[in-house]
Design an enzyme around this catalytic site. Structure first.
Site, PDB file in Angstrom:
ATOM      1  N   TYR A  51       0.835  -1.210   0.000  1.00 47.93           N
ATOM      2  CA  TYR A  51       0.000   0.000   0.000  1.00 47.93           C
ATOM      3  C   TYR A  51       0.872   1.264   0.000  1.00 47.93           C
ATOM      4  O   TYR A  51       0.364   2.362  -0.201  1.00 47.93           O
ATOM      5  CB  TYR A  51      -0.932   0.066   1.223  1.00 47.93           C
ATOM      6  CG  TYR A  51      -1.903  -1.086   1.376  1.00 47.93           C
ATOM      7  CD1 TYR A  51      -2.083  -2.037   0.362  1.00 47.93           C
ATOM      8  CD2 TYR A  51      -2.652  -1.245   2.528  1.00 47.93           C
ATOM      9  CE1 TYR A  51      -2.964  -3.106   0.508  1.00 47.93           C
ATOM     10  CE2 TYR A  51      -3.534  -2.298   2.683  1.00 47.93           C
ATOM     11  CZ  TYR A  51      -3.680  -3.231   1.672  1.00 47.93           C
ATOM     12  OH  TYR A  51      -4.550  -4.279   1.830  1.00 47.93           O
ATOM     13  N   HIS A 109       0.668 -11.793   2.097  1.00 45.27           N
ATOM     14  CA  HIS A 109      -0.411 -11.037   1.441  1.00 45.27           C
ATOM     15  C   HIS A 109      -1.164 -11.882   0.407  1.00 45.27           C
ATOM     16  O   HIS A 109      -2.369 -11.727   0.207  1.00 45.27           O
ATOM     17  CB  HIS A 109       0.188  -9.791   0.775  1.00 45.27           C
ATOM     18  CG  HIS A 109      -0.782  -8.671   0.571  1.00 45.27           C
ATOM     19  ND1 HIS A 109      -0.398  -7.354   0.513  1.00 45.27           N
ATOM     20  CD2 HIS A 109      -2.123  -8.650   0.390  1.00 45.27           C
ATOM     21  CE1 HIS A 109      -1.448  -6.591   0.309  1.00 45.27           C
ATOM     22  NE2 HIS A 109      -2.518  -7.362   0.231  1.00 45.27           N
TER      23      HIS A 109
HETATM   24  N1  LIG Z   1      -5.555  -8.651   1.769  1.00 41.76           N
HETATM   25  C1  LIG Z   1      -5.920  -8.116   0.632  1.00 41.76           C
HETATM   26  O1  LIG Z   1      -5.558  -8.572  -0.457  1.00 41.76           O
HETATM   27  C2  LIG Z   1      -6.841  -6.923   0.651  1.00 41.76           C
HETATM   28  C3  LIG Z   1      -7.528  -6.544  -0.524  1.00 41.76           C
HETATM   29  C4  LIG Z   1      -8.392  -5.455  -0.451  1.00 41.76           C
HETATM   30  C5  LIG Z   1      -8.553  -4.766   0.743  1.00 41.76           C
HETATM   31  N2  LIG Z   1      -7.845  -5.132   1.867  1.00 41.76           N
HETATM   32  C6  LIG Z   1      -7.999  -4.406   3.158  1.00 41.76           C
HETATM   33  O2  LIG Z   1      -9.393  -4.195   3.411  1.00 41.76           O
HETATM   34  C7  LIG Z   1      -9.637  -2.793   3.555  1.00 41.76           C
HETATM   35  C8  LIG Z   1     -11.045  -2.427   3.098  1.00 41.76           C
HETATM   36  O3  LIG Z   1     -11.286  -2.787   1.770  1.00 41.76           O
HETATM   37  P1  LIG Z   1     -11.423  -1.721   0.582  1.00 41.76           P
HETATM   38  O4  LIG Z   1     -10.492  -0.603   0.826  1.00 41.76           O
HETATM   39  O5  LIG Z   1     -11.344  -2.499  -0.680  1.00 41.76           O
HETATM   40  O6  LIG Z   1     -12.903  -1.175   0.623  1.00 41.76           O
HETATM   41  P2  LIG Z   1     -14.190  -1.150   1.586  1.00 41.76           P
HETATM   42  O7  LIG Z   1     -13.819  -0.877   2.986  1.00 41.76           O
HETATM   43  O8  LIG Z   1     -15.016  -2.344   1.269  1.00 41.76           O
HETATM   44  O9  LIG Z   1     -14.926   0.124   0.951  1.00 41.76           O
HETATM   45  C9  LIG Z   1     -14.316   1.382   0.946  1.00 41.76           C
HETATM   46  C10 LIG Z   1     -15.202   2.348   0.186  1.00 41.76           C
HETATM   47  O10 LIG Z   1     -16.429   2.538   0.917  1.00 41.76           O
HETATM   48  C11 LIG Z   1     -16.569   3.937   1.222  1.00 41.76           C
HETATM   49  N3  LIG Z   1     -17.127   4.031   2.575  1.00 41.76           N
HETATM   50  C12 LIG Z   1     -16.522   3.688   3.745  1.00 41.76           C
HETATM   51  N4  LIG Z   1     -17.378   3.861   4.764  1.00 41.76           N
HETATM   52  C13 LIG Z   1     -18.521   4.360   4.269  1.00 41.76           C
HETATM   53  C14 LIG Z   1     -19.758   4.747   4.845  1.00 41.76           C
HETATM   54  N5  LIG Z   1     -19.996   4.630   6.161  1.00 41.76           N
HETATM   55  N6  LIG Z   1     -20.728   5.241   4.019  1.00 41.76           N
HETATM   56  C15 LIG Z   1     -20.494   5.345   2.688  1.00 41.76           C
HETATM   57  N7  LIG Z   1     -19.354   4.982   2.069  1.00 41.76           N
HETATM   58  C16 LIG Z   1     -18.373   4.484   2.861  1.00 41.76           C
HETATM   59  C17 LIG Z   1     -15.184   4.519   1.154  1.00 41.76           C
HETATM   60  O11 LIG Z   1     -15.291   5.882   0.840  1.00 41.76           O
HETATM   61  P3  LIG Z   1     -14.120   6.949   1.205  1.00 41.76           P
HETATM   62  O12 LIG Z   1     -12.891   6.422   0.581  1.00 41.76           O
HETATM   63  O13 LIG Z   1     -14.625   8.214   0.579  1.00 41.76           O
HETATM   64  O14 LIG Z   1     -14.036   7.047   2.683  1.00 41.76           O
HETATM   65  C18 LIG Z   1     -14.576   3.705   0.017  1.00 41.76           C
HETATM   66  O15 LIG Z   1     -14.992   4.199  -1.242  1.00 41.76           O
HETATM   67  C19 LIG Z   1      -8.524  -2.171   2.728  1.00 41.76           C
HETATM   68  O16 LIG Z   1      -8.371  -0.792   2.998  1.00 41.76           O
HETATM   69  C20 LIG Z   1      -7.354  -3.030   3.127  1.00 41.76           C
HETATM   70  O17 LIG Z   1      -6.883  -2.636   4.401  1.00 41.76           O
HETATM   71  C21 LIG Z   1      -7.012  -6.215   1.836  1.00 41.76           C
END
Ligand SMILES: NC(=O)c1ccc[n+]([C@@H]2O[C@H](COP(=O)([O-])OP(=O)(O)OC[C@H]3O[C@@H](n4cnc5c(N)ncnc54)[C@H](OP(=O)(O)O)[C@@H]3O)[C@@H](O)[C@H]2O)c1
Length: 278
Positions: A51, A109
């Site tokens: 990241y 990862h």
């Molecule tokens: N291990 C892996 O391979 C892997 C892969 C993907 C993700 N991850 C981890 O999982 C975490 C979360 O996944 P993600 O980043 O894909 O997405 P997510 O948490 O599923 O969704 C994030 C999105 O939702 C929006 N959001 C957040 N809270 C909200 C709310 N209360 N109301 C409306 N919209 C909201 C955010 O907007 P804003 O940005 O405007 O706040 C962003 O656009 C990552 O950050 C990472 O740490 C790990």
């Protein structure tokens, strides 16, 4: 209230069930995001070498007023590293970037380097064991408190469980309404491996979807809270990402239960069908 809830890993260590995801928050901004998140009540953070924001996450943690021991920090190895010496170095480099004395949890990862995902059938069994051996040694050396995996399928988990000496504490995989890999989740949970749900808000894709909004309205909660409660009730840790204070608060304030009947309906939904009904 889930915001106060901790969950116990198979090595006895406790961690919060709602943690802040930091993917796509850049290294300059993430320090402020972590500070704000700590102010509104987050005590656990998920990042990764890939990241590019570990330095900023570390600054956010050590500049806060909260004791280091009250924070739970997870990071992940770079996926391109699949050898023992490279892993040892990657762990030490991560500690340097964070400027912290220990990392709470380190994950492999992905079983495959990103460049090979969906392109080759090589599951890198040997390479993942090399990662694991170096991670186990880092646990013994006090550099890491818990170790786990991410994006691992049954065969990848099996390889570590059969050949390693420490069992993975977690498997971090994509789980949300519309995408529930039930067999893999059951398999891990039977082994005592906790599921961490990444992209619990479907990376934002399904938050405006009609069915999600209908159920959210029924429970008088936001679409995000509905999606998080769904994962939490499946026994997962959730890692919602936000860099907006009101959304961060919304995501911590999950304080209701979805009925068993509604869970049964929601679990059947498939993302492909859902996105057609937006
Ligand atoms: N291990 C892996 O391979 C892997 C892969 C993907 C993700 N991850 C981890 O999982 C975490 C979360 O996944 P993600 O980043 O894909 O997405 P997510 O948490 O599923 O969704 C994030 C999105 O939702 C929006 N959001 C957040 N809270 C909200 C709310 N209360 N109301 C409306 N919209 C909201 C955010 O907007 P804003 O940005 O405007 O706040 C962003 O656009 C990552 O950050 C990472 O740490 C790990």
């Amino acid at each position: 209230m889930y915001s106060d809830k901790t969950i116990t890993l198979n090595n006895g260590i406790k961690m919060p069930q709602i943690q802040l995801g930091t993917w796509l928050i850049n290294n300059d901004d993430v320090r402020k995001t972590i500070r704000q998140a700590i102010e509104v009540g987050y005590r656990a953070f998920d990042t990764a070498k890939d990241y590019g924001n570990e330095t900023g996450v570390g600054k956010g943690i050590w500049n806060s007023d909260v004791e280091r021991s009250d924070i739970f920090l997870t990071t992940k190895l770079p996926t391109a590293v699949k050898d023992y010496e490279g892993t040892k170095k990657a762990i030490d480099d991560a500690l340097d970037r964070f400027s912290l004395e220990y990392i709470d949890m380190m994950l492999i990862h992905s079983p495959q380097p990103w460049i090979e995902v969906n392109r080759t059938n090589d599951r890198h069994f040997e390479g993942n064991l090399e990662n694991w051996r170096a991670m186990e040694e880092a646990v013994k050396a006090g550099k890491i408190r818990a170790i786990g995996v991410s994006n691992f399928l049954e065969e990848d988990v099996d390889n570590i469980v059969k050949n390693g000496s420490i069992k993975p504490a977690v498997n971090q995989i994509e789980v949300h309404i519309g995408k529930v890999p039930k067999e893999l989740m059951d398999y891990c949970q039977q082994l005592g491996i906790l599921i961490e749900a990444y992209s619990p808000l479907s990376h934002g894709r399904l938050l405006n979807e009609r069915k999600v909004r209908e159920y959210a309205k029924k429970y008088k909660v936001s679409a995000a809270q509905l999606m998080l409660a769904f994962d939490l009730q499946l026994g997962c840790v959730v890692l919602p990402k936000s860099d907006n204070i009101s959304e961060m608060k919304d995501n911590l304030a999950v304080n209701f239960k979805i009925s068993a009947e509604d869970m049964a309906e929601l679990i059947k939904l498939k993302e492909k069908v859902l996105t057609l009904s937006v």
